[in-house]
Design a protein around this motif. Structure first.
Motif, PDB file in Angstrom:
ATOM      1  N   LYS A 166       0.827  -1.211   0.000  1.00  0.00           N
ATOM      2  CA  LYS A 166       0.000   0.000   0.000  1.00  0.00           C
ATOM      3  C   LYS A 166       0.858   1.256   0.000  1.00  0.00           C
ATOM      4  N   ASP A 167       1.976   1.209   0.750  1.00  0.00           N
ATOM      5  CA  ASP A 167       2.878   2.364   0.791  1.00  0.00           C
ATOM      6  C   ASP A 167       3.411   2.676  -0.601  1.00  0.00           C
ATOM      7  N   VAL A 172       3.722   6.051  -5.345  1.00  0.00           N
ATOM      8  CA  VAL A 172       3.766   6.119  -6.807  1.00  0.00           C
ATOM      9  C   VAL A 172       2.689   7.078  -7.312  1.00  0.00           C
ATOM     10  N   ALA A 173       1.489   6.974  -6.762  1.00  0.00           N
ATOM     11  CA  ALA A 173       0.403   7.878  -7.166  1.00  0.00           C
ATOM     12  C   ALA A 173       0.756   9.332  -6.864  1.00  0.00           C
ATOM     13  N   GLN A 174       1.397   9.556  -5.734  1.00  0.00           N
ATOM     14  CA  GLN A 174       1.782  10.914  -5.362  1.00  0.00           C
ATOM     15  C   GLN A 174       2.856  11.462  -6.309  1.00  0.00           C
ATOM     16  N   GLN A 181       3.964  23.134  -9.235  1.00  0.00           N
ATOM     17  CA  GLN A 181       5.161  23.606  -8.553  1.00  0.00           C
ATOM     18  C   GLN A 181       5.985  22.393  -8.130  1.00  0.00           C
ATOM     19  N   LEU A 182       7.232  22.632  -7.794  1.00  0.00           N
ATOM     20  CA  LEU A 182       8.078  21.541  -7.324  1.00  0.00           C
ATOM     21  C   LEU A 182       7.540  21.028  -5.987  1.00  0.00           C
ATOM     22  N   THR A 183       7.367  19.707  -5.907  1.00  0.00           N
ATOM     23  CA  THR A 183       6.853  19.088  -4.689  1.00  0.00           C
ATOM     24  C   THR A 183       7.936  18.210  -4.077  1.00  0.00           C
ATOM     25  N   VAL A 184       8.076  18.313  -2.752  1.00  0.00           N
ATOM     26  CA  VAL A 184       9.021  17.462  -2.023  1.00  0.00           C
ATOM     27  C   VAL A 184       8.213  16.442  -1.221  1.00  0.00           C
ATOM     28  N   ILE A 185       8.442  15.182  -1.508  1.00  0.00           N
ATOM     29  CA  ILE A 185       7.760  14.097  -0.792  1.00  0.00           C
ATOM     30  C   ILE A 185       8.762  13.488   0.184  1.00  0.00           C
ATOM     31  N   SER A 186       8.415  13.509   1.450  1.00  0.00           N
ATOM     32  CA  SER A 186       9.356  13.059   2.493  1.00  0.00           C
ATOM     33  C   SER A 186       8.890  11.762   3.122  1.00  0.00           C
ATOM     34  N   VAL A 208       7.129   4.712 -12.563  1.00  0.00           N
ATOM     35  CA  VAL A 208       7.870   5.917 -12.166  1.00  0.00           C
ATOM     36  C   VAL A 208       9.023   6.173 -13.136  1.00  0.00           C
ATOM     37  N   ARG A 209       9.745   5.146 -13.469  1.00  0.00           N
ATOM     38  CA  ARG A 209      10.896   5.316 -14.365  1.00  0.00           C
ATOM     39  C   ARG A 209      10.449   5.684 -15.784  1.00  0.00           C
ATOM     40  N   GLY A 210       9.250   5.305 -16.152  1.00  0.00           N
ATOM     41  CA  GLY A 210       8.730   5.701 -17.449  1.00  0.00           C
ATOM     42  C   GLY A 210       8.148   7.104 -17.460  1.00  0.00           C
ATOM     43  N   HIS A 211       7.787   7.600 -16.290  1.00  0.00           N
ATOM     44  CA  HIS A 211       7.131   8.916 -16.202  1.00  0.00           C
ATOM     45  C   HIS A 211       8.134  10.069 -16.230  1.00  0.00           C
TER      46      HIS A 211
END
Length: 889
Positions: A166-167, A172-174, A181-186, A208-211
């Motif tokens: 689930k994590d 991945v969705a996030q 704007q630039l987003t930082v995911i922590s 993710v690697r394709g995006h």
């Protein structure tokens, strides 16, 4: 770290020079020199702490410093104890002993002079061991070697992923979400919880690697150089030639930053910063990441929530959870039986294996280490040996569990190190009261005296330790303040390991060990009689805590005050909660350094008059199951008392507290015991709990306490459960009160204008109201938290009306057992964020109109009937789909 010990003792001596100046007249200058010299040595200790892992001589030097600091404190404290003891004697006795005072003064002067020579030798030996002042030494340390061992890479398949599906999906969705704007995911969590493992799984995800068309992974750590980090990212996103690499070696940091910025400006990029520790590190790196409107992201892993919020205040940090029981067992099996399954675990090994996993407390790193260790052991006796010595196995190796967790400890500022070490006192899995923890920290001298109250500073310290993922939250209040916490079992092992070395703490329990004469803190968890039978003599002991579970059927009679008062004369903390004590011996008055004394649930029936000598006492807890017959009249002499907890409902006499200018908490006394002639002296009283009778003159009482300008919280409880609380018209005089708890039967709520005008929190408990209280309560303009608990309302229907509760953000309905129908009108509670429904057994439907509560962020369902829960999860789930968080308990 010795630096913490020096800083602590230096501050302690500073406080003594101010507070005990009259006793130090003859040696004031020498004590001042002691403090100054310790502070001077402190500047060498960061370097020494870094080098002591490499050099036994340096380790011995640091130990000498620590011992010297504590010995210095003992010299001064023992002298002050003698002087204060003599000052308590009558004039004639004092005159007779004046010659002894002069001898003691001369003796302490000689001891300080001898100490001056000792400290000088220790100081001079810095050069012998190659120890330099802060910032001068640049050699390689074990921390740097550990950094190399831990350096992460996105390459390779990590098989240690359990319970993260689930994590991964959420992250991945996030990452794929289009942002302007630039987003930082922590990713935030304690060491060893799997932040890097999860980040690697997400980073390598096919989608993710394709995006993203530009990706980089870089390991930061505590020991980083900004230029190296920038260089590492450039190598990943630009793929420079050999000639370009040679050129970049010679350019300045600013040019690398510009090069990276310009390259990423044209890209949709994802950069992972693994293991970032400080806000400064982010500030130095963020300038290289262009804020472009194309969905670019930075993902970072950190142990510190403050770093995450600093990097991007708009994005909620993703906090990793500990593994559950079954996920923990599955991960253990993979490591112990080399990716095998439950079917391959021999039955005779399962019980021991599960007990080992339980010791790991859901921490993946600990489970992996334990499983890996057992994968090489095939005998049952070997598994039993690992179970019995699991703590020592976690401590082994530079890349061991404790070494990795110790990085969090090393990163702490010195003032938090001691606070963390004092968590070692508490037993395994113990739920710690935040209030008690603050009071213990203050009593131990860990909280500085500033303009802010020490309790406020202590709360800041606790929150910082929580944000650094070194303490876990157990319970928070409606106002989001931590009420209870705990320390993870493996983190507790680290705390104990460090506390034994740093603050000379010892835990006495099942293992029969004689207490060390050098010990300064003793925590006794079992075998109390055996502990005292050994007649421990520990002259430097500062705290003694006995942890005994409350059990009226198996109470522990305590008969050891002769040992405590005779052998532990410098005690500051004495916690005897749940021990059976009929009375205190008068010798308790000798412990004049005592700052914290808990006699909660001891059944005590009398306090000796000698307790008037405990003038340093800050917290006195005589609450719970006690049998006091008379209000202790010596309390008025405890001029430093800050918190007084009582159960004085059946006591006769008056409580004279006019002299207690530092008193902040008074709970719980009978209204007839209240005797305060000069309320203006109670400058700091903030919390007051009072029991009343049906005939009590509350208006007179309210008129009296209206002068308490700092009174924030008032709790009124009935002397007897069958009586009604008297009318409350005078309560509107209490302009400073913001929190009000009314416990007991109320015939009718007062009209809105008769409530305290600034009330923000209201709790009703056992009120047995049969008229819907919401019509009155909705008119309280500042009310933000409302709790209706245990039969506070007895009708079967309740309506929360529109047009009211303008600021209410938390509502709790708990124990309203007759409530069958609840309606929320459209437009009611326009700011409600958190709604808790608990133990309302007759309520089987969701509140009518809950779909109109569009501001709700959290719905909490506790101890409700299965019919209610099943409907919420099933056919009524569409009614709450707008609520982000729904939890069941």
């Amino acid at each position: 770290m010795a630096e913490s010990a020096i800083a602590y003792v230096a501050q302690s001596l500073t406080d003594l020079l101010v507070q005990k100046a009259e006793f130090l007249k003859g040696v004031h200058g020498q004590v001042g020199w002691l403090r100054d010299e310790l502070q001077r040595i402190q500047c060498f200790l960061k370097d020494a702490d870094a080098k002591q892992e490499e050099d036994q001589r340096v380790r011995n030097w640091v130990k000498d410093i620590r011992n010297a600091a504590y010995d210095a404190e003992d010299i001064v404290d023992t002298f002050v104890l003698k002087m204060e003891s003599r000052r308590r004697q009558g004039y004639i006795k004092r005159y007779v002993h004046i010659f002894k005072e002069l001898l003691d003064l001369r003796k302490v002067g000689n001891e300080i002079e001898a100490f001056r020579a000792r400290i000088s030798d220790i100081s001079n030996s810095c050069e012998t061991y190659g120890i330099k002042s802060i910032g001068e030494w640049t050699g390689c340390t074990s921390r740097e070697r550990l950094r190399q061992l831990r350096r992460s890479s996105p390459r390779g398949v990590d098989k240690d992923i359990i319970g993260m599906e689930k994590d991964v999906a959420q992250l991945v969705a996030q990452l794929l979400k289009k942002e302007n704007q630039l987003t930082v995911i922590s990713l935030v969590g304690m060491g060893g919880i799997g932040k890097t493992t999860l980040a690697k799984k997400v980073f390598n995800h096919r989608v993710v690697r394709g995006h993203f068309n530009s990706l980089a992974w870089i390991y930061v750590s505590q020991e980083y150089r900004t230029k190296d980090i920038l260089f590492g990212i450039i190598k990943e996103v630009i793929r420079p030639t050999k000639e370009q690499l040679e050129m970049m070696d010679n350019i300045q940091e600013e040019e690398l930053e510009k090069m990276l910025y310009e390259h990423l400006q044209e890209k949709q990029y994802l950069v992972v910063l693994d293991d970032i520790w400080t806000t400064e590190a982010w500030d130095l790196l963020k300038r290289a990441f262009p804020d472009v409107d194309n969905g670019s992201k930075v993902m970072l892993t950190t142990r510190n929530r403050d770093v995450a919020l600093h990097a991007d205040p708009r994005t909620t940090p993703y906090e990793l959870r500990l593994l559950g029981e079954e996920d923990s067992w599955e991960l253990f099996l993979r490591k112990a039986f080399l990716d095998s399954t439950d079917e391959n675990c021999p039955q005779e090994f399962e019980d021991i294996g599960r007990r080992i996993v339980e010791k790991c407390d859901g921490l993946p790193l600990a489970i992996i280490v334990a499983g890996g260790l057992l994968s090489r052991k095939g005998l049952l006796s070997e598994w039993e040996r690992v179970l019995n010595n699991i703590d020592s196995h976690f401590a082994k190796g530079q890349n061991g569990v404790l070494s990795i967790l110790a990085l969090s400890y090393i990163d702490l500022p010195y003032y938090l190190k001691f606070c963390f070490l004092h968590l070692s006192f508490f037993p395994e899995d113990f739920v710690i009261s935040a209030r008690k923890l603050f009071q213990l920290w203050i009593a131990e001298g860990l909280i500085p005296q500033r303009e802010e109250r020490m309790e406020v500073i202590a709360e800041d310290y606790l929150n910082e330790l929580i944000d650094r993922n070194m303490i876990q939250v157990v319970r928070i209040s409606a106002s989001k303040r931590v009420k209870q916490c705990r320390i993870h079992d493996v983190m507790r092992d680290l705390s104990i390991f460090k506390a034994k070395e740093e603050i000379f703490m010892e835990i006495c329990g099942k293992i029969e060990l004689s207490p060390s004469i050098k010990s300064r803190h003793q925590s006794v968890h079992s075998n109390f009689d055996r502990y005292f039978a050994s007649k421990p003599s520990i002259p430097g002991l500062r705290s003694l805590l006995l942890f005994h579970r409350y059990d009226p059927a198996n109470s522990m009679k305590f008969l050891h005050f002769d040992t405590i008062c005779g052998s532990f004369k410098l005690l500051r903390v004495l916690d005897l909660e749940n021990m059976q004590i009929s009375y205190l011996q008068r010798e308790i008055g000798r412990l004049i350094n005592l700052r914290y004394l808990s006699l909660k649930n001891t059944g005590i029936n009398k306090l000796p008059s000698s307790m008037r000598n405990l003038k340093s006492l800050q917290t006195l807890d005589i609450s719970g199951i006690v049998s006091l017959k008379k209000i202790p009249d010596m309390i008025c002499k405890m001029e430093n008392l800050r918190h007084l907890y009582m159960n004085a409902l059946t006591c006769t006499g008056k409580l004279g507290i006019d002299t207690l200018e530092n008193l902040q908490t008074l709970s719980r006394i009978h209204i007839d015991n209240w005797k305060v002639k000069n309320l203006r002296n109670l400058l700091n009283l903030r919390k007051l709990g009072v029991a009343v009778c049906s005939g009590s003159d509350l208006n007179r009482f309210f008129n009296s306490i209206a002068e308490l300008k700092r009174l924030e919280s008032l709790r009124l409880v009935p002397f007897d459960t069958d009586i009604h609380l008297p009318s409350l018209p005078g309560i509107s005089l209490l302009h400073s009160v913001t929190k009000l708890c009314l416990e007991g039967r109320i015939r009718m709520l007062p009209p809105p204008h008769e409530f305290p005008p600034n009330i923000t929190q209201l709790t009703l408990h056992s009120s047995f109201l049969y008229v819907n209280p919401m019509g009155v309560l909705k008119q309280l303009p500042k009310l933000s938290i409302l709790r209706l608990r245990k039969q506070s309302y007895t009708d079967n229907q309740m309506t929360i009306y529109a047009g009211g509760f303008p600021l209410l953000n938390f509502l709790e309905l708990e124990g309203l057992e007759g409530l069958e129908h609840l309606t929320i009108q459209d437009g009611a509670m326009p700011r409600l964020k958190h709604f808790r429904i608990s133990s309302c057994r007759d309520l089987v439907h969701l509140p009518v109109g809950i779909m109109s509560a569009t501001t709700l962020h959290e719905l909490e369902i506790c101890k409700m009937r299965s019919e209610f829960v099943n409907r919420l999860r099933g056919k009524d789930s569409y009614k709450v789909k707008h609520i982000p968080s729904i939890t069941f308990g």
